[in-house]
Design an enzyme around this catalytic site. Structure first.
Site, PDB file in Angstrom:
ATOM      1  CD  GLU A   1      -2.795  -1.307  -0.138  1.00 21.45           C
ATOM      2  OE1 GLU A   1      -3.045  -0.310  -0.773  1.00 21.45           O
ATOM      3  OE2 GLU A   1      -3.222  -2.512  -0.252  1.00 21.45           O
TER       4      GLU A   1
ATOM      5  CG  HIS B   1      -1.304   0.864  -4.447  1.00 22.74           C
ATOM      6  ND1 HIS B   1      -1.289   0.937  -5.988  1.00 22.74           N
ATOM      7  CD2 HIS B   1      -1.433  -0.233  -3.932  1.00 22.74           C
ATOM      8  CE1 HIS B   1      -1.580  -0.563  -6.159  1.00 22.74           C
ATOM      9  NE2 HIS B   1      -1.874  -0.949  -5.109  1.00 22.74           N
TER      10      HIS B   1
HETATM   11 ZN    ZN Z   1      -2.597  -3.010  -5.116  1.00 17.08          ZN
END
Ligand code: ZN
Length: 490
Positions: A255, A258
């Protein structure tokens, strides 16, 4: 241009306000607020949609005189957004919202009780509406093109099929070889990993990778995700299992990958539709790069293993680096996609890609789906689900109407190694830097070649400009052969 920018900033604000409400829904909102929250999100989203598609925005787009390359990109991308947003009749959008609301609830119950028959009629409705949706969106060759394009703009079914069939032919023998090789124990990542220590360790490492907590934060949610409300507010979530190190730690790196993408977007794009990831594939390439290519690498653990031993003395006190590294990289064909290892993961995706196409083209029906699923699992991974809950019912995506989404996960894996190879060519001592816990050159390379552009460049343009070639399975296969050949002795 200024009037257009003002208008787009208002639309962006409405969408981001809705995203904050959605983030809250997954993290802190009391359960009882579900209905009022759904209404509030819908109000903001539909207001943003109205502003985007009404005459005022169209007139501003027509009369705007771009003065810079950035202005030109803004007008070009917004025109496309408006055009796409107006192609689908609002009655169809409303029907899909109602159907997916009902279908999500039915899916939850069906999965909990292994009752596919109860979900099937809902899925049939979703498939039917999805076909109408594809027709409304329009496509060149096949309706599935339109569905894919929603998540991976410009990608075609033919292109994905070409890359995936090549990948599948080369990957299945590797999976079979590993399945026949001596098992590597994953015992070292299981044990006493206290919640608070995991939380602190994950945040500390994410910070050192380059996730900026001054403009971000981590919270707990049932399903980990990342979300952005502006370039200066990009958040992630995780979940912690105090007996198992991997899900939370590698989930946090995923994450954070991202999030670093969205934190790295050029501030000049703030408040415009350009300040977003350019496609889900490129987005996933960033999360996978940090999670797998860095986080599950030997150089990474050469640096972090001593820190991990200090953080988890009970579980790791008697474990050595090599045992830990191997333990974090075991491969074993399994039934559940979200628990799959690096090697077998893409097969889970390719199976869904094939089934989705067959459903949309009418080659198979919703009633055929469980058998088709199980047969292909057995063919490709050598294991057969004994329940539909562990098979066709495991993922939420179809119940939400998100057909065409799955391929982007595997595209992201392929793109991650393509980009990583290019970064390594530019930074020859990358492994040594990783082994010393210094990620600044890599992050800077990603900022320059991927992050800063936001939606100004398409995913294909990013790949071409950064790596010199388009999408291909070669680099990822090479990576798998090298890393897992070393681990499993082939
Ligand atoms: Zn992902």
């Amino acid at each position: 241009m200024q009037a257009l920018r003002d208008r787009l900033a208002r639309i962006t604000d409405l969408n981001h306000a809705a995203a904050i409400l959605e983030w809250d829904q997954e993290t802190y909102m009391p359960e009882g607020a579900e209905e009022s929250r759904a209404r509030q999100v819908a109000t903001l989203r539909s207001f943003a949609h109205e502003l985007l598609t009404d005459d005022v925005t169209s007139r501003l787009l027509e009369s705007a005189t771009p003065e810079s390359a950035l202005d030109q990109d803004l007008v070009r991308v917004t025109r496309k957004d408006v055009e796409k947003a107006t192609r689908v009749p609002s009655e169809l959008i409303a029907k899909m919202a109602i159907a997916s609301g009902r279908s999500k609830g039915a899916w939850q119950k069906a999965r909990a009780t292994n009752a596919y028959a109860k979900f099937a009629p809902h899925l049939a409705t979703i498939v039917d509406l999805t076909i109408q949706h594809a027709e409304a969106l329009g496509y060149q060759e096949t309706p599935y093109d339109a569905l894919l394009d929603q998540y991976e703009e410009g990608m075609t079914t033919a292109e994905v099929t070409r890359v995936f069939s090549d990948l599948r032919d080369r990957l299945i023998p590797v999976v079979k070889t590993i399945a026949a090789a001596p098992v590597i124990s994953d015992a070292a990542v299981h044990g006493n990993f206290p919640h608070d220590a995991q939380w602190a360790f994950g945040i500390e490492v994410a910070k050192q990778l380059g996730y900026n907590f001054h403009c971000g934060r981590q919270d707990i949610s049932a399903h980990p995700f990342s979300t952005a409300f502006s370039i200066t507010d990009v958040r992630i979530t995780t979940r912690v299992d105090p007996t198992f190190f991997s899900p939370s730690f590698f989930g946090t790196l995923h994450e954070a990958g991202h999030a670093m993408y969205e934190q790295g977007i050029d501030m000049a794009l703030e408040g415009t539709p350009l300040a977003d990831g350019t496609s889900l594939g490129i987005h996933e390439s960033q999360s996978r790069l940090w999670e797998n290519l860095i986080g599950r690498s030997r150089p990474f653990w050469q640096h972090y293993f001593l820190h991990a031993k200090k953080a988890f003395p009970d579980a790791l006190g008697g474990v050595d680096l090599e045992t830990f590294y191997r333990s974090a990289n075991t491969v074993e064909p399994s039934l559940i996609r979200v628990e799959a290892d690096e090697v077998t993961y893409n097969l889970h995706i390719m199976l869904r890609f094939e089934l989705e196409q067959d459903l949309i083209s009418g080659k198979i029906s919703v009633n055929d789906l469980p058998r088709e699923w199980n047969d292909r699992m057995e063919n490709w991974l050598g294991i057969r689900p004994t329940t539909d809950s562990d098979g066709v019912l495991q993922d939420i995506h179809w119940s939400l109407g998100a057909i065409g989404y799955f391929p982007t996960y595997a595209l992201g894996n392929l793109m991650s190694t393509q980009l990583f190879d290019a970064a390594k060519r530019a930074i020859p001592n990358l492994d040594a830097l990783t082994a010393s816990g210094d990620f600044s050159d890599l992050l800077q390379w990603l900022r320059t070649h991927v992050h800063q552009h936001g939606r100004r460049k398409s995913s294909n343009q990013i790949l071409m400009d950064a790596t010199g070639s388009g999408l291909s399975a070669d680099s990822w296969m090479q990576y798998v052969q090298t890393k897992f050949g070393d681990l499993y002795g082939f």
